[in-house]
Design an enzyme around this catalytic site. Structure first.
Site, PDB file in Angstrom:
ATOM      1  CB  CYS A 107      -2.303 -28.289  18.259  1.00 51.98           C
ATOM      2  SG  CYS A 107      -2.611 -27.204  16.850  1.00 51.98           S
ATOM      3  NE  ARG A 164      -6.246 -28.406  13.055  1.00 54.95           N
ATOM      4  CZ  ARG A 164      -5.659 -27.994  14.176  1.00 54.95           C
ATOM      5  NH1 ARG A 164      -4.704 -28.728  14.732  1.00 54.95           N
ATOM      6  NH2 ARG A 164      -5.994 -26.847  14.737  1.00 54.95           N
TER       7      ARG A 164
END
Length: 202
Positions: A44, A119
């Site tokens: 991330c 995600r």
């Protein structure tokens, strides 16, 4: 029910790293909403820096970026500060603090295995309809270049009302939709189409 491709995003107001935002205030704009599993995580962090590196490209396309996870706004702030301090990268877009999972449930991005956000990524058009969506496993980072290509293709379709063929890049021809009648199919052939069902348009 989670939102589906082509459906309008319901309005919501949420807190972010840049203060409260309301979805309806983005009407008339293209929006790229993307979720991440958690703050202070390796993939991330690389993604947020990559989005920031291409931020000007998104702005040139008239696209607003919005991040999201179920972490608190305080966690977002601490993570943003850490990225700036350690890497010199200042995150310029808001990150939704979806602690109550309101937005995550709309977009169906809660992983039932661990309760965290997956995600996910959603491109929302100026009419606030979802035009494109994708989900990535936690261990695979997203390609920012591919997202920009998809945005350019969607905007090309929006402006020209033409679809885009496989591997389309900006400047390439588009393709017309398939003919709806037998007469139209013959007209396509007479008009120089390579096949009655496939006509490229510059």
């Amino acid at each position: 029910m989670p939102i589906a491709l082509g459906e309008k995003v319901p309005d919501f107001t949420v807190n972010t790293s840049k203060g409260p935002i309301t979805m309806s205030s983005y009407k008339g704009k293209w929006v790229l909403l993307f979720s991440h599993p958690g703050d202070f995580t390796p993939v991330c962090t690389t993604e947020f820096m990559a989005f920031t590196e291409r931020y000007d490209d998104f702005k040139k396309l008239g696209v607003e970026l919005i991040g999201l996870s179920i972490d608190s706004v305080f966690s977002h702030i601490a993570w943003i500060r850490d990225i700036k301090e350690k890497y010199g990268v200042e995150i310029p877009f808001p990150i939704i603090a979806d602690v109550n999972k309101e937005v995550a449930n709309i977009f169906n991005i809660i992983n039932p295995a661990d309760g965290m956000t997956v995600r996910g990524i959603f491109i929302i058009d100026p009419n606030q309809k979802v035009r494109w969506m994708a989900y990535y496993p936690a261990e695979v980072g997203r390609s920012i270049s591919e997202l920009i290509r998809v945005l350019k293709a969607l905007k090309f379709n929006w402006d020209r009302k033409l679809a885009t063929p496989a591997n389309w890049q900006e400047g390439d021809p588009g393709v017309m939709g398939a003919p709806g009648t037998l007469e139209e199919s013959y007209a396509r052939e007479k008009d120089g189409a390579e096949r009655w069902y496939l006509k490229r348009v510059k």
